[in-house]
Scaffold this active site. Structure first.
Site, PDB file in Angstrom:
ATOM      1  N   ARG A  28       1.023  -1.212   0.092  1.00 52.79           N
ATOM      2  CA  ARG A  28      -0.095  -0.385   0.067  1.00 52.79           C
ATOM      3  C   ARG A  28       1.138   0.923   0.028  1.00 52.79           C
ATOM      4  O   ARG A  28       1.281   1.474  -1.302  1.00 52.79           O
ATOM      5  CB  ARG A  28      -1.020  -0.253   1.354  1.00 52.79           C
ATOM      6  CG  ARG A  28      -1.976   1.079   0.984  1.00 52.79           C
ATOM      7  CD  ARG A  28      -2.156   2.296   2.021  1.00 52.79           C
ATOM      8  NE  ARG A  28      -0.884   2.811   2.734  1.00 52.79           N
ATOM      9  CZ  ARG A  28      -0.495   3.254   3.399  1.00 52.79           C
ATOM     10  NH1 ARG A  28      -0.537   4.887   2.528  1.00 52.79           N
ATOM     11  NH2 ARG A  28       0.223   3.480   5.007  1.00 52.79           N
ATOM     12  N   ASP A  29       1.906   1.241   1.061  1.00 48.52           N
ATOM     13  CA  ASP A  29       2.158   2.676   0.983  1.00 48.52           C
ATOM     14  C   ASP A  29       3.397   3.031   0.247  1.00 48.52           C
ATOM     15  O   ASP A  29       3.932   3.365  -0.516  1.00 48.52           O
ATOM     16  CB  ASP A  29       2.976   3.296   2.556  1.00 48.52           C
ATOM     17  CG  ASP A  29       3.004   4.285   2.910  1.00 48.52           C
ATOM     18  OD1 ASP A  29       3.123   5.119   1.854  1.00 48.52           O
ATOM     19  OD2 ASP A  29       3.202   4.941   3.669  1.00 48.52           O
ATOM     20  N   HIS A 220       5.492   5.083  12.817  1.00 54.45           N
ATOM     21  CA  HIS A 220       5.690   4.676  10.594  1.00 54.45           C
ATOM     22  C   HIS A 220       6.288   5.597  10.805  1.00 54.45           C
ATOM     23  O   HIS A 220       6.071   7.425  10.542  1.00 54.45           O
ATOM     24  CB  HIS A 220       3.669   4.825  10.667  1.00 54.45           C
ATOM     25  CG  HIS A 220       4.065   5.334   9.047  1.00 54.45           C
ATOM     26  ND1 HIS A 220       3.019   3.788   8.211  1.00 54.45           N
ATOM     27  CD2 HIS A 220       3.866   5.354   8.077  1.00 54.45           C
ATOM     28  CE1 HIS A 220       3.459   4.244   6.925  1.00 54.45           C
ATOM     29  NE2 HIS A 220       3.650   5.606   6.992  1.00 54.45           N
ATOM     30  N   HIS A 222       8.857   7.254   8.166  1.00 50.28           N
ATOM     31  CA  HIS A 222       9.434   6.990   6.800  1.00 50.28           C
ATOM     32  C   HIS A 222      11.169   7.943   6.482  1.00 50.28           C
ATOM     33  O   HIS A 222      11.745   8.244   7.296  1.00 50.28           O
ATOM     34  CB  HIS A 222       8.723   8.308   5.527  1.00 50.28           C
ATOM     35  CG  HIS A 222       7.537   7.831   5.614  1.00 50.28           C
ATOM     36  ND1 HIS A 222       7.384   7.358   3.489  1.00 50.28           N
ATOM     37  CD2 HIS A 222       6.224   7.721   5.924  1.00 50.28           C
ATOM     38  CE1 HIS A 222       5.830   7.062   3.841  1.00 50.28           C
ATOM     39  NE2 HIS A 222       5.484   7.213   5.074  1.00 50.28           N
ATOM     40  N   CYS A 253       5.159   9.049  -0.639  1.00 51.45           N
ATOM     41  CA  CYS A 253       2.981   9.433  -0.247  1.00 51.45           C
ATOM     42  C   CYS A 253       2.832  10.510  -1.262  1.00 51.45           C
ATOM     43  O   CYS A 253       4.268  11.293  -1.719  1.00 51.45           O
ATOM     44  CB  CYS A 253       3.240  10.398   1.208  1.00 51.45           C
ATOM     45  SG  CYS A 253       1.560  11.147   0.887  1.00 51.45           S
ATOM     46  N   ASN A 262       9.042   3.961   3.512  1.00 47.91           N
ATOM     47  CA  ASN A 262       8.670   3.807   5.023  1.00 47.91           C
ATOM     48  C   ASN A 262      10.519   3.062   5.278  1.00 47.91           C
ATOM     49  O   ASN A 262      11.140   2.744   4.127  1.00 47.91           O
ATOM     50  CB  ASN A 262       7.724   2.683   5.370  1.00 47.91           C
ATOM     51  CG  ASN A 262       6.394   3.414   4.660  1.00 47.91           C
ATOM     52  OD1 ASN A 262       5.771   2.736   3.987  1.00 47.91           O
ATOM     53  ND2 ASN A 262       5.882   4.247   6.410  1.00 47.91           N
TER      54      ASN A 262
HETATM   55  C1  LIG Z   1     -11.257  11.104   0.740  1.00 46.95           C
HETATM   56  C2  LIG Z   1     -11.047  12.087  -1.133  1.00 46.95           C
HETATM   57  C3  LIG Z   1     -12.123  10.128  -2.116  1.00 46.95           C
HETATM   58  C4  LIG Z   1     -12.021  12.438  -1.076  1.00 46.95           C
HETATM   59  O1  LIG Z   1     -12.243  13.032  -2.621  1.00 46.95           O
HETATM   60  P1  LIG Z   1     -13.148  13.917  -2.859  1.00 46.95           P
HETATM   61  O2  LIG Z   1     -13.802  13.972  -4.224  1.00 46.95           O
HETATM   62  O3  LIG Z   1     -13.345  15.452  -1.778  1.00 46.95           O
HETATM   63  O4  LIG Z   1     -14.443  13.180  -3.073  1.00 46.95           O
HETATM   64  P2  LIG Z   1     -16.045  13.024  -3.446  1.00 46.95           P
HETATM   65  O5  LIG Z   1     -16.850  12.560  -2.219  1.00 46.95           O
HETATM   66  O6  LIG Z   1     -17.069  14.785  -3.974  1.00 46.95           O
HETATM   67  O7  LIG Z   1     -16.067  12.358  -4.974  1.00 46.95           O
HETATM   68  C5  LIG Z   1     -15.333  12.725  -5.913  1.00 46.95           C
HETATM   69  C6  LIG Z   1     -15.288  11.836  -7.124  1.00 46.95           C
HETATM   70  O8  LIG Z   1     -15.216  10.326  -5.891  1.00 46.95           O
HETATM   71  C7  LIG Z   1     -15.465   8.966  -5.621  1.00 46.95           C
HETATM   72  N1  LIG Z   1     -14.818   8.618  -4.727  1.00 46.95           N
HETATM   73  C8  LIG Z   1     -15.348   9.250  -3.384  1.00 46.95           C
HETATM   74  N2  LIG Z   1     -14.270   7.930  -2.318  1.00 46.95           N
HETATM   75  C9  LIG Z   1     -14.416   6.892  -3.001  1.00 46.95           C
HETATM   76  C10 LIG Z   1     -13.700   5.909  -2.791  1.00 46.95           C
HETATM   77  N3  LIG Z   1     -13.499   5.671  -1.542  1.00 46.95           N
HETATM   78  N4  LIG Z   1     -13.171   4.704  -3.694  1.00 46.95           N
HETATM   79  C11 LIG Z   1     -13.197   5.546  -4.739  1.00 46.95           C
HETATM   80  N5  LIG Z   1     -14.659   6.089  -5.237  1.00 46.95           N
HETATM   81  C12 LIG Z   1     -14.457   6.831  -4.816  1.00 46.95           C
HETATM   82  C13 LIG Z   1     -17.160   9.670  -5.937  1.00 46.95           C
HETATM   83  O9  LIG Z   1     -17.922   8.301  -6.230  1.00 46.95           O
HETATM   84  C14 LIG Z   1     -16.747  10.695  -7.022  1.00 46.95           C
HETATM   85  O10 LIG Z   1     -16.995  10.248  -8.607  1.00 46.95           O
HETATM   86  P3  LIG Z   1     -17.754  11.102  -9.781  1.00 46.95           P
HETATM   87  O11 LIG Z   1     -19.042  10.925  -8.742  1.00 46.95           O
HETATM   88  O12 LIG Z   1     -17.045  11.835  -9.460  1.00 46.95           O
HETATM   89  O13 LIG Z   1     -17.514   9.683 -10.788  1.00 46.95           O
HETATM   90  C15 LIG Z   1      -9.689  11.309  -2.047  1.00 46.95           C
HETATM   91  O14 LIG Z   1      -9.260  12.720  -1.670  1.00 46.95           O
HETATM   92  C16 LIG Z   1      -9.134  10.054  -2.198  1.00 46.95           C
HETATM   93  O15 LIG Z   1      -9.139   9.258  -2.082  1.00 46.95           O
HETATM   94  N6  LIG Z   1      -7.865  10.135  -1.105  1.00 46.95           N
HETATM   95  C17 LIG Z   1      -7.125   9.563  -0.700  1.00 46.95           C
HETATM   96  C18 LIG Z   1      -5.395   9.993  -0.856  1.00 46.95           C
HETATM   97  C19 LIG Z   1      -4.672   8.896  -0.283  1.00 46.95           C
HETATM   98  O16 LIG Z   1      -4.867   8.048  -0.539  1.00 46.95           O
HETATM   99  N7  LIG Z   1      -3.367   9.817  -0.049  1.00 46.95           N
HETATM  100  C20 LIG Z   1      -2.420   8.683   0.851  1.00 46.95           C
HETATM  101  C21 LIG Z   1      -2.718   7.496   1.541  1.00 46.95           C
HETATM  102  S1  LIG Z   1      -1.364   7.966   2.787  1.00 46.95           S
HETATM  103  C22 LIG Z   1      -1.111   8.592   3.695  1.00 46.95           C
HETATM  104  O17 LIG Z   1      -1.985   9.223   3.587  1.00 46.95           O
HETATM  105  C23 LIG Z   1      -0.114   8.652   4.978  1.00 46.95           C
HETATM  106  C24 LIG Z   1       0.189   7.336   5.643  1.00 46.95           C
HETATM  107  C25 LIG Z   1      -0.848   7.139   5.984  1.00 46.95           C
HETATM  108  O18 LIG Z   1       0.316   6.242   5.132  1.00 46.95           O
HETATM  109  C26 LIG Z   1       0.569   7.443   6.780  1.00 46.95           C
HETATM  110  C27 LIG Z   1       1.961   8.351   6.540  1.00 46.95           C
HETATM  111  O19 LIG Z   1       2.827   8.360   5.514  1.00 46.95           O
HETATM  112  O20 LIG Z   1       2.698   9.359   6.971  1.00 46.95           O
END
Ligand SMILES: CC(C)(COP(=O)([O-])OP(=O)([O-])OC[C@H]1O[C@@H](n2cnc3c(N)ncnc32)[C@H](O)[C@@H]1OP(=O)([O-])[O-])[C@@H](O)C(=O)NCCC(=O)NCCSC(=O)C[C@@](C)(O)CC(=O)[O-]
Length: 309
Positions: A28-29, A220, A222, A253, A262
């Site tokens: 994942r990460d 966690h 990096h 990220c 990581n």
């Molecule tokens: C949270 C959202 C979805 C908001 O994104 P948004 O654009 O605000 O979402 P929305 O609710 O307005 O929906 C827009 C569109 O996205 C779809 N949608 C909405 N939700 C989903 C979903 N779950 N799966 C699939 N599709 C989805 C939804 O259906 C819609 O589709 P459309 O009508 O335009 O065709 C977006 O910002 C997002 O996916 N962000 C994730 C980013 C990410 O993964 N970042 C990396 C994570 S790693 C991290 O955070 C750090 C960590 C944990 O590793 C710790 C560290 O390293 O320190």
């Protein structure tokens, strides 16, 4: 190897836990910010190989928007196709109810929600404020409680944020307490951009341990500035026994430019072995899996501890 020698000599006289749990982040990460999107077949084989390395926890994918993170767009397929080895928990990240429902549809037994200690990163990463994210997570928690799905919490940017700068331990403590109150069984403290030091780690852990037990906290790190290993052993000295790491030090990220992978699982496991800490991991199997992954994907193996086959 000089770094290893320093860590072994520094920490061998300290009080360290007898055993720790390592949560594997590679699939994942590790893969979420790779420029090249790997075929699902490779991901499935990668996770199947990891399953033979002795882990109890592997984070497999994330059920996030494919428009935001296309690298995880095959989440359903990958989760469905991997071999689920008995005794291993295969988890996934879920940012909202839509992601949670997708994860549930393929039988994910544990999900992770991810908040940030900084407003800037929260907006860039999940498109909402910290407070809004906690409200979203409440809905996930409500369903997860009914579905008996365990929920882990992450806090990103625990020392600093690429958008907002330095972050105080109190800011992290406040988010950690909220995640605990809504029902996370464990909170993983993410040094997303890898700027932690042992001194900062000590201050952070002291702060969160006002409200959380050591068994509820994971670290966690990096490894951007090559301090992750020292930070981990500082955390272990303070009673923390869960460490997130990534085989071959894969990762970064997508919303934190310049952040490297990581900390390497092989490096953590090797140092633990040298310090008499049980991890349950087979280090040779880890190294072979890292070599295989690096060869098939073209992503460099950034672990210090490697075997040359
Ligand atoms: C949270 C959202 C979805 C908001 O994104 P948004 O654009 O605000 O979402 P929305 O609710 O307005 O929906 C827009 C569109 O996205 C779809 N949608 C909405 N939700 C989903 C979903 N779950 N799966 C699939 N599709 C989805 C939804 O259906 C819609 O589709 P459309 O009508 O335009 O065709 C977006 O910002 C997002 O996916 N962000 C994730 C980013 C990410 O993964 N970042 C990396 C994570 S790693 C991290 O955070 C750090 C960590 C944990 O590793 C710790 C560290 O390293 O320190």
């Amino acid at each position: 190897m000089q770094k290893f020698r320093e860590i072994i000599s520094h920490y061998s006289s300290r009080t360290l836990p007898k055993a720790i749990r390592i949560v594997e982040m590679g699939p994942r990460d590790g893969l979420q910010s790779e420029k090249k999107i790997l075929p699902s077949d490779i991901k499935v084989e990668f996770i199947n190989r990891l399953s033979e390395c002795g882990y109890k926890n592997i984070e497999v994918t994330s059920f996030v928007s494919p428009k935001w993170v296309p690298q995880m767009g095959d989440n359903l397929e990958v989760f469905q196709r991997i071999y689920k080895k008995p005794g291993v928990t295969y988890s996934a990240l879920t940012p909202n109810v839509k992601g949670y429902e997708s994860a549930k549809s393929v039988g994910v037994p544990e999900v992770a929600i991810f908040a940030s200690a900084s407003e800037g990163f929260s907006q860039k990463n999940i498109n909402c404020s910290i407070e809004e994210s906690i409200q979203r997570f409440r809905s996930i928690m409500h369903s997860a409680y009914i579905d008996k799905i365990r929920v882990r919490g992450y806090i990103s940017c625990v020392f600093g944020c690429p958008y907002d700068g330095e972050i105080s331990p109190e800011a992290v403590r406040s988010v950690a307490l909220k995640l605990k109150e809504i029902g996370c069984y464990e909170i993983s403290l993410g040094d997303t951009i890898g700027i932690g030091t042992p001194t900062k780690t000590k201050a952070l852990i002291e702060s969160v341990l006002y409200d959380l037990a050591p068994s509820e906290v994971a670290v966690h790190f990096h490894n951007t500035f090559d301090r992750a290993l020292e930070n981990i052993f500082t955390a272990l000295e303070m009673g923390i026994t869960t460490v997130d790491s990534s085989i071959a030090s894969l990762g970064g990220c997508p919303y934190a430019d310049g952040a490297t992978g990581n900390v390497s699982t092989e490096d953590v496991a090797f140092l633990c072995q040298e310090l008499g800490i049980e991890t349950g991991l087979d280090i040779n199997a880890l190294c072979r899996t890292a070599n295989w992954m690096s060869k098939i994907s073209g992503i460099p193996n950034r672990s210090v501890y490697q075997i040359h086959e």
